[in-house]
Write a protein that holds these residues in place. Structure first.
Motif, short mmCIF file in Angstrom:
data_model
loop_
_atom_site.label_atom_id
_atom_site.label_comp_id
_atom_site.label_asym_id
_atom_site.label_seq_id
_atom_site.Cartn_x
_atom_site.Cartn_y
_atom_site.Cartn_z
N TRP A 155 17.21 8.45 31.26
CA TRP A 155 15.98 7.69 31.03
C TRP A 155 15.53 6.94 32.30
CZ3 TRP A 155 13.32 9.39 27.34
CH2 TRP A 155 13.90 9.81 26.14
N ALA A 156 16.46 6.45 33.09
CA ALA A 156 16.10 5.76 34.33
C ALA A 156 15.38 6.71 35.28
CB ALA A 156 17.34 5.19 34.99
N ILE A 157 15.89 7.93 35.39
CA ILE A 157 15.29 8.93 36.28
C ILE A 157 13.89 9.29 35.80
CG2 ILE A 157 15.52 11.34 37.05
CD1 ILE A 157 18.64 10.79 36.85
N GLN A 158 13.70 9.34 34.47
CA GLN A 158 12.36 9.63 33.93
C GLN A 158 11.38 8.51 34.26
OE1 GLN A 158 11.84 12.69 32.88
NE2 GLN A 158 14.03 12.89 33.31
N LYS A 159 11.84 7.27 34.19
CA LYS A 159 10.95 6.15 34.47
C LYS A 159 10.51 6.11 35.94
CE LYS A 159 11.13 2.32 32.16
NZ LYS A 159 11.43 1.06 31.44
N LEU A 160 11.32 6.72 36.82
CA LEU A 160 10.99 6.78 38.24
C LEU A 160 10.11 7.98 38.60
CD1 LEU A 160 14.48 5.91 39.74
CD2 LEU A 160 12.39 4.57 40.06
N GLY A 161 9.98 8.94 37.68
CA GLY A 161 9.26 10.17 38.01
C GLY A 161 10.10 11.12 38.86
N ALA B 101 10.18 16.91 35.14
CA ALA B 101 11.03 15.86 34.59
C ALA B 101 12.50 16.23 34.70
CB ALA B 101 10.68 15.62 33.12
N VAL B 102 12.80 17.51 34.52
CA VAL B 102 14.18 17.98 34.40
C VAL B 102 14.31 19.30 35.13
CG1 VAL B 102 15.85 18.93 32.74
CG2 VAL B 102 14.56 16.88 32.15
N VAL C 42 15.73 25.91 36.58
CA VAL C 42 14.57 26.01 35.70
C VAL C 42 13.89 24.64 35.66
CG1 VAL C 42 13.75 26.54 33.37
CG2 VAL C 42 15.72 27.77 34.31
N PRO C 43 12.81 24.47 36.43
CA PRO C 43 12.09 23.19 36.40
C PRO C 43 11.30 23.07 35.10
CG PRO C 43 11.52 24.52 38.34
CD PRO C 43 12.19 25.41 37.36
N HIS D 39 7.24 17.20 32.17
CA HIS D 39 7.21 16.21 31.10
C HIS D 39 6.56 16.81 29.86
CE1 HIS D 39 8.48 12.57 33.37
NE2 HIS D 39 8.04 13.28 34.40
N LYS D 40 5.49 17.59 30.05
CA LYS D 40 4.81 18.23 28.92
C LYS D 40 5.72 19.24 28.25
CE LYS D 40 1.38 21.05 29.84
NZ LYS D 40 0.01 21.47 30.23
N ASN D 41 6.43 20.04 29.03
CA ASN D 41 7.38 21.02 28.47
C ASN D 41 8.40 20.34 27.57
OD1 ASN D 41 7.73 22.96 31.57
ND2 ASN D 41 6.20 23.14 29.94
N GLU D 42 9.00 19.27 28.08
CA GLU D 42 10.06 18.60 27.34
C GLU D 42 9.54 17.89 26.09
OE1 GLU D 42 13.72 18.52 28.23
OE2 GLU D 42 12.62 20.34 28.72
N TYR D 43 8.35 17.29 26.22
CA TYR D 43 7.77 16.59 25.06
C TYR D 43 7.37 17.59 23.97
CZ TYR D 43 4.69 13.66 22.26
OH TYR D 43 4.10 13.00 21.22
#
Length: 512
Positions: free
Chosen positions: A69-75, A157-158, A172-173, A176-180
């Protein structure tokens, strides 16, 4: 949709609901969020910015979740690596991702410290006095509040590395839209509700693991962490935490149901189960219904690249069926050609076996492999993703997976699906596992060879051959011409059969 805002929304809805449980530790959403903020602000001070890769070599732990979650908040890009990769494959992932930060623990310490870096990242150790600084030191340097940085839907995101059964892992990049979108699909397809709970046993370097974590956050649910899968521990957690949903690979269900103490645990809270990652035998499917008594049972067929292909929720009527396309998807079956010469327009006739292709324009679909334009061109053609899987549609239009394009056995000019024979062999009461491969033959081109893990030491080749000859679903030309008894079937951590290793073992054995 920035994933970093999801945890902020969850805190706003239900700050005091339990979000994470591991051993004797539990965090509410508010407590988890404070740790996430401390990590995000501290990582920012170390220079982590948008699109930087933060490589994580950790088991499923509270620390792994908070780092995500920290990494997501940083982009930045959460880049988890399988701890069980060989040193060579770990080195490949490091070279490929070029991480800004590498987080490791004692189980991955050797691989990280022996790795060669083009530009040395900052090393963060989970244990005290490890790395350039420890996780606890990282936490102590942070602040209690930190707002998510702006991100676009298509920002990465991942990055997950496909486990694969051959070749080096591919990055495999996933945006954020993919994951959501994939998580929303997961929730709908599994009929999850608010305040669901699940066992976090699928590793967070795997798409199934991330899906379970993200779903619980969206639903203000409880994610109960199991760093290592052990059936007795899993049963204990399921009963103690009154877990309501499970999402695992078939191997884990097999181990769970065969634990000698299974009957001692109260699993009445568990009402929704699902599996993915590998086929589930008819016998195991029936055992899941009989012993777990789920109200809902789903087979999810998909991949790291595109989360959902199809799903099936009527496994009581059609065990092993992969069902119909997911809520975002379109699929086709086309002429199977291992050389990659098929196009999206070479559609097979109804009832014929074909390669399964999935439209690559959905919100769940990646856009291409990291640093691998060659692999991207091979996998995505005419905006369709070529899965390499073979399938057939029944009279209701429901999909069944029958094998892999590169595993098809061609004997006497006939295409033979290994999975079809494996399914028949698995029905024999003395067979624990069965895997079928093709062996070169001067007369037939290939012959069918079956690798058997016996359930009963009295099992004989003659007994198996008679069983196959008399089975109503198996044509005579498809029956195995050789049987090899083995102690176990080699599998990847995700439960996929490593056929190349099995074939290598067979060659060595026959050369003795």
């Amino acid at each position: 949709m920035n994933l970093g805002t999801l945890v902020e929304c969850a805190v706003g809805r239900n700050p005091n609901v339990v979000a994470l449980v591991q051993d004797n530790r539990s965090y509410t959403f508010a407590q988890m969020h404070e740790e996430v903020n401390r990590l995000a602000s501290s990582l920012q001070k170390l220079g982590v910015k948008k699109r930087d890769r933060v490589m994580v070599l950790l088991k499923n732990r509270i620390e792994t979740v908070c780092l995500f979650w920290a990494i997501q908040k940083l982009g930045a890009i959460f880049t988890p690596i399988n701890l069980r990769l060989s040193p060579e494959d770990t080195q490949h992932c490091i070279d490929d991702a070029e991480p800004k930060i590498v987080v490791y623990e004692k189980y991955s310490k050797r691989a990280v410290l022996q790795a060669k870096f083009n530009e040395r990242p900052i090393l963060i150790g989970l244990e005290q006095d490890e790395g350039d600084l420890s996780y606890r030191e990282l936490l102590a340097r942070g602040t209690r509040t930190f707002a998510s940085l702006p991100c676009d839907d298509d920002d990465i995101a991942v990055m997950l590395y496909t486990s694969g059964t051959t070749g080096v892992p591919k990055g495999v990049p996933r945006s954020h839209k993919n994951e959501y979108a994939s998580t929303v699909s997961h929730i709908i397809q599994n009929q999850y509700a608010f305040f669901e709970s699940t066992l976090g046993v699928m590793p967070l370097y795997h798409t199934m693991g991330l899906r379970s974590l993200l779903a619980m956050c969206l639903l203000s649910g409880k994610y109960v962490i199991a760093p290592d899968f052990d059936p007795r521990t899993a049963l204990t957690l399921l009963a103690r935490e009154k877990i309501s949903s499970l999402y695992m690979i078939p191997t884990m269900y097999h181990e769970l149901l065969h634990d000698p103490c299974f009957a001692e645990f109260d699993l009445s809270a568990l009402t929704k189960i699902g599996y993915a990652g590998a086929p589930m035998s008819t016998s195991l499917t029936k055992k899941c219904f009989a012993m777990l008594k789920p109200q809902f049972f789903l087979n999810h067929y998909g991949s790291t690249e595109i989360y959902t292909f199809t799903t099936c929720s009527f496994l009581d009527k059609k065990p092993g069926c992969a069902g119909k396309p997911g809520i975002h998807q379109k699929i086709r079956l086309v002429e199977p050609n291992a050389d990659g010469s098929s196009t999206a327009h070479d559609v097979v006739q109804p009832g014929e076996v074909g390669e399964i292709i999935v439209h690559a324009g959905s919100d769940e679909a990646f856009k291409g492999y990291w640093n691998r334009p060659d692999a991207t061109r091979k996998a995505i053609r005419d905006n369709w993703y070529f899965t390499g899987d073979l399938g057939i549609l029944d009279e209701d239009g429901d999909l069944y997976i029958v094998g892999r394009v590169d595993e098809m056995v061609i004997s006497g000019g006939e295409n033979i699906s290994p999975m079809e024979i494996e399914s028949v062999l698995a029905e024999h009461p003395k067979v624990l596992e069965a895997v079928v491969l093709g062996e070169e033959d001067d007369r037939w081109g290939q012959i069918v060879v079956a690798f058997i893990v016996p359930q009963d030491a009295t099992l004989t080749v003659l007994e198996l051959d008679q069983f196959c000859k008399q089975h109503p679903k198996l044509s005579n030309f498809k029956r195995p011409r050789k049987y090899v008894f083995v102690e176990e079937i080699p599998k990847s951590p995700a439960g996929k059969i490593r056929r190349s290793e099995l074939k290598g073992y067979y060659v060595l054995r026959n050369d003795r």
